[in-house]
Design a protein around this motif. Structure first.
Motif, mmCIF file in Angstrom:
data_model
loop_
_atom_site.group_PDB
_atom_site.id
_atom_site.type_symbol
_atom_site.label_atom_id
_atom_site.label_comp_id
_atom_site.label_asym_id
_atom_site.label_seq_id
_atom_site.Cartn_x
_atom_site.Cartn_y
_atom_site.Cartn_z
ATOM 1 N N ALA A 78 0.828 -1.198 0.000
ATOM 2 C CA ALA A 78 0.000 0.000 0.000
ATOM 3 C C ALA A 78 0.867 1.255 0.000
ATOM 4 N N GLN A 79 0.465 2.226 -0.809
ATOM 5 C CA GLN A 79 1.193 3.491 -0.875
ATOM 6 C C GLN A 79 0.640 4.442 0.179
ATOM 7 N N ASN A 80 1.518 5.288 0.700
ATOM 8 C CA ASN A 80 1.018 6.306 1.612
ATOM 9 C C ASN A 80 0.452 7.470 0.794
ATOM 10 N N LEU A 81 -0.193 8.378 1.467
ATOM 11 C CA LEU A 81 -0.859 9.497 0.796
ATOM 12 C C LEU A 81 0.106 10.319 -0.052
ATOM 13 N N GLU A 82 1.298 10.576 0.461
ATOM 14 C CA GLU A 82 2.286 11.363 -0.283
ATOM 15 C C GLU A 82 2.674 10.676 -1.591
ATOM 16 N N GLU A 83 2.880 9.378 -1.564
ATOM 17 C CA GLU A 83 3.249 8.638 -2.777
ATOM 18 C C GLU A 83 2.118 8.658 -3.796
ATOM 19 N N VAL A 84 0.890 8.493 -3.331
ATOM 20 C CA VAL A 84 -0.264 8.522 -4.231
ATOM 21 C C VAL A 84 -0.373 9.893 -4.885
ATOM 22 N N LEU A 85 -0.225 10.943 -4.082
ATOM 23 C CA LEU A 85 -0.308 12.303 -4.615
ATOM 24 C C LEU A 85 0.773 12.563 -5.658
ATOM 25 N N ILE A 86 1.998 12.173 -5.354
ATOM 26 C CA ILE A 86 3.108 12.378 -6.291
ATOM 27 C C ILE A 86 2.873 11.608 -7.583
ATOM 28 N N ASP A 87 2.408 10.362 -7.482
ATOM 29 C CA ASP A 87 2.139 9.563 -8.684
ATOM 30 C C ASP A 87 1.068 10.214 -9.551
ATOM 31 N N LYS A 88 0.023 10.732 -8.918
ATOM 32 C CA LYS A 88 -1.056 11.355 -9.694
ATOM 33 C C LYS A 88 -0.595 12.647 -10.366
ATOM 34 N N VAL A 89 0.209 13.439 -9.665
ATOM 35 C CA VAL A 89 0.716 14.683 -10.253
ATOM 36 C C VAL A 89 1.661 14.376 -11.406
ATOM 37 N N ARG A 90 2.522 13.379 -11.247
ATOM 38 C CA ARG A 90 3.448 13.008 -12.325
ATOM 39 C C ARG A 90 2.704 12.541 -13.574
ATOM 40 N N ALA A 91 1.525 11.962 -13.404
ATOM 41 C CA ALA A 91 0.750 11.467 -14.539
ATOM 42 C C ALA A 91 0.071 12.592 -15.320
ATOM 43 N N LEU A 92 0.003 13.779 -14.735
ATOM 44 C CA LEU A 92 -0.647 14.910 -15.398
ATOM 45 C C LEU A 92 0.268 15.525 -16.456
ATOM 46 N N PRO A 93 -0.327 16.113 -17.493
ATOM 47 C CA PRO A 93 0.487 16.865 -18.454
ATOM 48 C C PRO A 93 1.049 18.111 -17.766
ATOM 49 N N PRO A 94 2.150 18.646 -18.282
ATOM 50 C CA PRO A 94 2.817 19.781 -17.627
ATOM 51 C C PRO A 94 1.909 20.975 -17.319
ATOM 52 N N HIS A 95 0.994 21.314 -18.213
ATOM 53 C CA HIS A 95 0.144 22.484 -17.948
ATOM 54 C C HIS A 95 -0.789 22.246 -16.763
ATOM 55 N N LYS A 96 -1.202 21.002 -16.550
ATOM 56 C CA LYS A 96 -2.042 20.700 -15.393
ATOM 57 C C LYS A 96 -1.205 20.592 -14.123
ATOM 58 N N GLN A 97 0.045 20.175 -14.243
ATOM 59 C CA GLN A 97 0.935 20.166 -13.082
ATOM 60 C C GLN A 97 1.112 21.591 -12.565
ATOM 61 N N GLU A 98 1.175 22.555 -13.487
ATOM 62 C CA GLU A 98 1.301 23.957 -13.099
ATOM 63 C C GLU A 98 0.078 24.412 -12.304
ATOM 64 N N VAL A 99 -1.097 23.969 -12.715
ATOM 65 C CA VAL A 99 -2.319 24.317 -11.991
ATOM 66 C C VAL A 99 -2.283 23.721 -10.584
ATOM 67 N N VAL A 100 -1.836 22.485 -10.463
ATOM 68 C CA VAL A 100 -1.722 21.844 -9.148
ATOM 69 C C VAL A 100 -0.743 22.623 -8.276
ATOM 70 N N LEU A 101 0.368 23.033 -8.846
ATOM 71 C CA LEU A 101 1.351 23.802 -8.094
ATOM 72 C C LEU A 101 0.747 25.113 -7.587
ATOM 73 N N GLN A 102 -0.004 25.781 -8.425
ATOM 74 C CA GLN A 102 -0.644 27.034 -8.011
ATOM 75 C C GLN A 102 -1.655 26.787 -6.893
ATOM 76 N N LEU A 103 -2.378 25.678 -6.980
ATOM 77 C CA LEU A 103 -3.334 25.342 -5.930
ATOM 78 C C LEU A 103 -2.607 25.070 -4.617
ATOM 79 N N VAL A 104 -1.518 24.324 -4.660
ATOM 80 C CA VAL A 104 -0.739 24.045 -3.451
ATOM 81 C C VAL A 104 -0.197 25.347 -2.868
ATOM 82 N N ASP A 105 0.329 26.218 -3.714
ATOM 83 C CA ASP A 105 0.816 27.513 -3.231
ATOM 84 C C ASP A 105 -0.300 28.306 -2.556
ATOM 85 N N TYR A 106 -1.478 28.272 -3.121
ATOM 86 C CA TYR A 106 -2.627 28.985 -2.553
ATOM 87 C C TYR A 106 -2.969 28.423 -1.174
#
Length: 87
Positions: free
Chosen positions: A2-30
């Motif tokens: 079983a993966q921990n929450l951090e690993e699941v989150l990282i895997d999902k973000v890595r699967a996103l295209p770069p422009h959506k990764q940028e949106v995730v980064l902005q959300l985290v910054d917010y």
């Protein structure tokens, strides 16, 4: 294994295209900003439209370009493929 929450989150973000990764980064910054509070509705006295406008201003300028103009009427069509109610 079983993966921990951090690993699941990282895997999902890595699967996103770069422009959506940028949106995730902005959300985290917010979320990390000191002004963010999970209880914002009880501690923030600003009108809802001001809070929404500030959150919207933090989004990339093309965020709303692909939102269909009939999205509120045909939400089931866009989410689940149901027949459109109106055009």
């Amino acid at each position: 294994m079983a993966q921990n929450l951090e690993e699941v989150l990282i895997d999902k973000v890595r699967a996103l295209p770069p422009h959506k990764q940028e949106v995730v980064l902005q959300l985290v910054d917010y979320v990390l900003k000191a002004e963010f509070s999970p209880n914002a509705c009880s501690t923030d006295s600003r009108p809802a439209w001001e809070i929404i406008a500030k959150a919207n201003a933090a989004l990339p300028s093309d965020t709303w370009d692909n939102v269909p103009p009939d999205g509120s009427v045909n939400v089931d069509h866009y989410l689940y493929g149901a027949l459109k109610r109106q055009s």
